[in-house]
Scaffold this active site. Structure first.
Site, PDB file in Angstrom:
ATOM      1  N   GLU A 257      -0.755 -27.949  30.128  1.00  0.00           N
ATOM      2  CA  GLU A 257      -1.925 -28.808  29.928  1.00  0.00           C
ATOM      3  C   GLU A 257      -1.566 -30.029  29.094  1.00  0.00           C
ATOM      4  O   GLU A 257      -2.216 -31.057  29.161  1.00  0.00           O
ATOM      5  CB  GLU A 257      -3.025 -28.029  29.207  1.00  0.00           C
TER       6      GLU A 257
ATOM      7  N   LYS B 233       0.580  -7.216  13.187  1.00  0.00           N
ATOM      8  CA  LYS B 233      -0.499  -6.366  12.674  1.00  0.00           C
ATOM      9  C   LYS B 233      -1.774  -6.726  13.426  1.00  0.00           C
ATOM     10  O   LYS B 233      -2.175  -7.884  13.440  1.00  0.00           O
ATOM     11  CB  LYS B 233      -0.659  -6.587  11.162  1.00  0.00           C
TER      12      LYS B 233
ATOM     13  N   THR C 227       1.739  -4.259   4.313  1.00  0.00           N
ATOM     14  CA  THR C 227       1.658  -4.478   5.763  1.00  0.00           C
ATOM     15  C   THR C 227       1.133  -5.867   6.136  1.00  0.00           C
ATOM     16  O   THR C 227       1.335  -6.313   7.258  1.00  0.00           O
ATOM     17  CB  THR C 227       0.773  -3.412   6.434  1.00  0.00           C
ATOM     18  N   ASP C 228       0.461  -6.537   5.181  1.00  0.00           N
ATOM     19  CA  ASP C 228      -0.214  -7.794   5.556  1.00  0.00           C
ATOM     20  C   ASP C 228       0.751  -8.868   6.052  1.00  0.00           C
ATOM     21  O   ASP C 228       0.446  -9.590   7.004  1.00  0.00           O
ATOM     22  CB  ASP C 228      -1.013  -8.349   4.363  1.00  0.00           C
TER      23      ASP C 228
ATOM     24  N   TYR D 197      -8.256   1.064  -4.033  1.00  0.00           N
ATOM     25  CA  TYR D 197      -6.965   1.416  -4.616  1.00  0.00           C
ATOM     26  C   TYR D 197      -6.273   0.139  -5.028  1.00  0.00           C
ATOM     27  O   TYR D 197      -6.689  -0.960  -4.675  1.00  0.00           O
ATOM     28  CB  TYR D 197      -6.103   2.193  -3.607  1.00  0.00           C
TER      29      TYR D 197
ATOM     30  N   THR E 156       0.819  -1.215   0.000  1.00  0.00           N
ATOM     31  CA  THR E 156       0.000   0.000   0.000  1.00  0.00           C
ATOM     32  C   THR E 156       0.849   1.259   0.000  1.00  0.00           C
ATOM     33  O   THR E 156       0.428   2.303  -0.504  1.00  0.00           O
ATOM     34  CB  THR E 156      -0.946  -0.018   1.229  1.00  0.00           C
TER      35      THR E 156
HETATM   36  N1  GLU Z   1      -2.536  -6.408   0.854  1.00  0.00           N
HETATM   37  C1  GLU Z   1      -1.549  -5.441   0.512  1.00  0.00           C
HETATM   38  C2  GLU Z   1      -0.181  -5.776   1.078  1.00  0.00           C
HETATM   39  O1  GLU Z   1      -0.012  -6.318   2.122  1.00  0.00           O
HETATM   40  C3  GLU Z   1      -1.943  -4.066   0.913  1.00  0.00           C
HETATM   41  C4  GLU Z   1      -1.988  -3.866   2.418  1.00  0.00           C
HETATM   42  C5  GLU Z   1      -0.926  -2.912   2.906  1.00  0.00           C
HETATM   43  O2  GLU Z   1       0.150  -2.789   2.366  1.00  0.00           O
HETATM   44  O3  GLU Z   1      -1.245  -2.261   3.907  1.00  0.00           O
HETATM   45  O4  GLU Z   1       0.757  -5.444   0.401  1.00  0.00           O
END
Ligand code: GLU
Length: 332
Positions: free
Chosen positions: A286, A166, A93-94, A28, A15
Site C-alpha cells: 500500500e 506475550k 514476563t512483561d 504481590y 514475578t
Molecule cells: N511486571 C513484572 C515483570 O515483568 C511482573 C510480571 C511478570 O513477571 O510476569 O517483571
C-alpha cells in the site's frame, strides 16, 4: 556419578521471584526473592545439572533498560566462554521477549541460552515458576537446543526469541508464537523440537564490550486520526530512528506517512511494523517504501523491530542494509 552439565542461572527479578501476602490473593511484589531461593524451590533441577546462580538485577522487567541488556549479553558470553554448557535467564514476563530477542541478535555461541519467567508469584497457589525453571534446565542441557538462537521456555512450551510474544495479561499460557508456531514442547520430562533450526544471520554489535548504551528509537502507535506531530516530537527529543506500529500492513494516516517520509529523507531510519497481533509487513504494497525510503519490518512486531533497529543502528543507518537485516529475521 554421571557428568552433570554446568548451567549458569542469571536472575533479573520478575514475578518468578515475586512474593505475596496471601497464597490466593491477587496482589504481590515482583522481584522479591533472590536466585538461591528460586533454585531451592526446585531441588529436582540439581539432579539434572550443576547449577550456579548469579543475580544480575532484581527488578520488574518494565524497569529493565538497554543498559541491562548489554550487561546481560556480556555476562552470557563471558560465562559461556568460561565453560558453561548452557545459560538460563530468569526474567519478568512483561519485556521478556525484548531481552530474549536482543540476546538472540548479539550472542553467537553454540550453547543453549534459555529465558524463563512465571505468571504467578513464587508464594502463590500453583506457582508456575518452579516448573518453568525445571523445564528451562531440561532445555538448556539438551544438545538439540543448540543452534536455534535464544529460546524461551514457559508453560511446557519452547519458543524461539524471534517468534515469541506475550499475548495475555494473566494466563500462564500467555507466551505464543502466532506467526511461526512454537519451536517445541516438554513432554514427559523430555524436550521435543518440532523442526530443524532456522538459518541465523551474523551477530550484531561486534564491539559488545565497548558499547555502553543503544541509540534511542521510539515506537509510534498508529490510530485513525493520530497526530502527525508525534514524529517531530520524537525526533526533537533525540530519537535516531522510528518504528511505526502501523495499522494493517504497517499503514498510517496520510499526514503521518508524509511526516515519516520527510524524516526518512533526512536520513532517519523509519521502520514500518504493525499493531496487528500477527502477520508480515511487506514492502511496496500500500505504501511505496522504495520511493519514501522506508524499511518494512517483515515478521517483527513493533517492540522487536525497535530492539533490532536500536542494535543495528550502532553500526549502520543505511536503509538498504537495515532492510536486508529485517528480512533475514523472517524465519524462526
Ligand atoms: N511486571 C513484572 C515483570 O515483568 C511482573 C510480571 C511478570 O513477571 O510476569 O517483571
Amino acid at each position: 556419578m554421571a557428568h552433570l552439565p554446568s548451567i549458569v542461572v542469571l536472575a533479573t527479578g520478575g514475578t518468578i521471584a515475586g512474593a505475596g501476602e496471601a497464597p490466593s490473593g491477587p496482589s504481590y511484589r515482583s522481584a522479591a526473592l533472590g536466585i538461591e531461593e528460586l533454585l531451592t524451590a526446585v531441588p529436582q533441577a540439581r539432579e539434572l545439572a550443576d547449577l550456579t546462580g548469579e543475580q544480575i538485577a532484581q527488578v520488574g522487567s518494565q524497569d529493565l533498560t538497554p543498559r541491562h541488556w548489554l550487561t546481560l549479553a556480556r555476562r552470557v558470553r563471558d560465562r559461556l566462554d568460561r565453560g558453561a554448557e548452557g545459560i538460563i535467564v530468569t526474567h519478568g514476563t512483561d519485556t521478556l521477549e525484548e531481552t530474549a530477542f536482543f540476546l538472540d541478535l548479539v550472542v553467537d555461541r553454540p550453547q543453549p541460552v534459555v529465558l524463563t519467567g512465571a505468571m504467578r508469584p513464587a508464594t502463590g497457589l500453583s506457582a508456575d515458576g518452579p516448573r518453568n525453571l525445571l523445564d528451562a534446565v531440561r532445555v538448556a542441557r539438551d544438545p538439540a537446543a543448540s543452534g536455534r538462537g535464544v529460546l524461551v521456555v514457559l508453560d511446557e512450551t519452547v519458543h524461539t526469541a524471534r517468534a515469541v510474544t506475550k499475548t495475555n495479561t494473566s494466563s500462564v499460557s500467555t507466551f505464543r508464537s502466532p506467526l511461526f508456531g512454537a519451536a517445541g514442547a516438554i513432554v514427559g520430562g523430555r524436550t521435543v523440537f518440532f523442526r530443524a533450526p532456522a538459518p541465523r544471520p551474523a551477530p550484531l554489535l561486534s564491539d559488545l564490550e565497548g558499547t555502553s548504551d543503544l541509540p534511542r528509537v521510539d515506537v509510534l502507535y498508529a490510530t485513525a486520526g493520530m497526530a502527525a506531530d508525534q514524529v517531530e516530537c520524537s525526533l526533537d527529543h533525540g530519537a535516531q530512528g522510528l518504528v511505526l506500529a502501523g495499522v494493517g500492513n504497517g499503514n498510517a494516516p496520510r499526514p503521518v506517512v508524509e511526516a515519516l517520509s520527510r524524516a526518512a529523507q533526512r536520513g532517519i531510519p523509519i521502520v514500518r511494523s504493525t499493531r496487528a497481533a500477527s502477520g508480515f509487513v511487506a514492502r511496496d504494497i500500500e505504501i511505496d517504501d522504495t520511493a519514501q525510503g522506508f524499511i518494512a519490518a517483515g515478521a517483527l512486531g513493533p517492540a522487536k523491530a525497535r530492539v533490532l533497529l536500536m542494535t543495528a543502528l550502532v553500526e549502520t543507518s543505511d536503509p538498504k542494509e537495515l532492510q536486508e537485516r529485517f528480512f533475514a529475521e523472517q524465519v524462526a
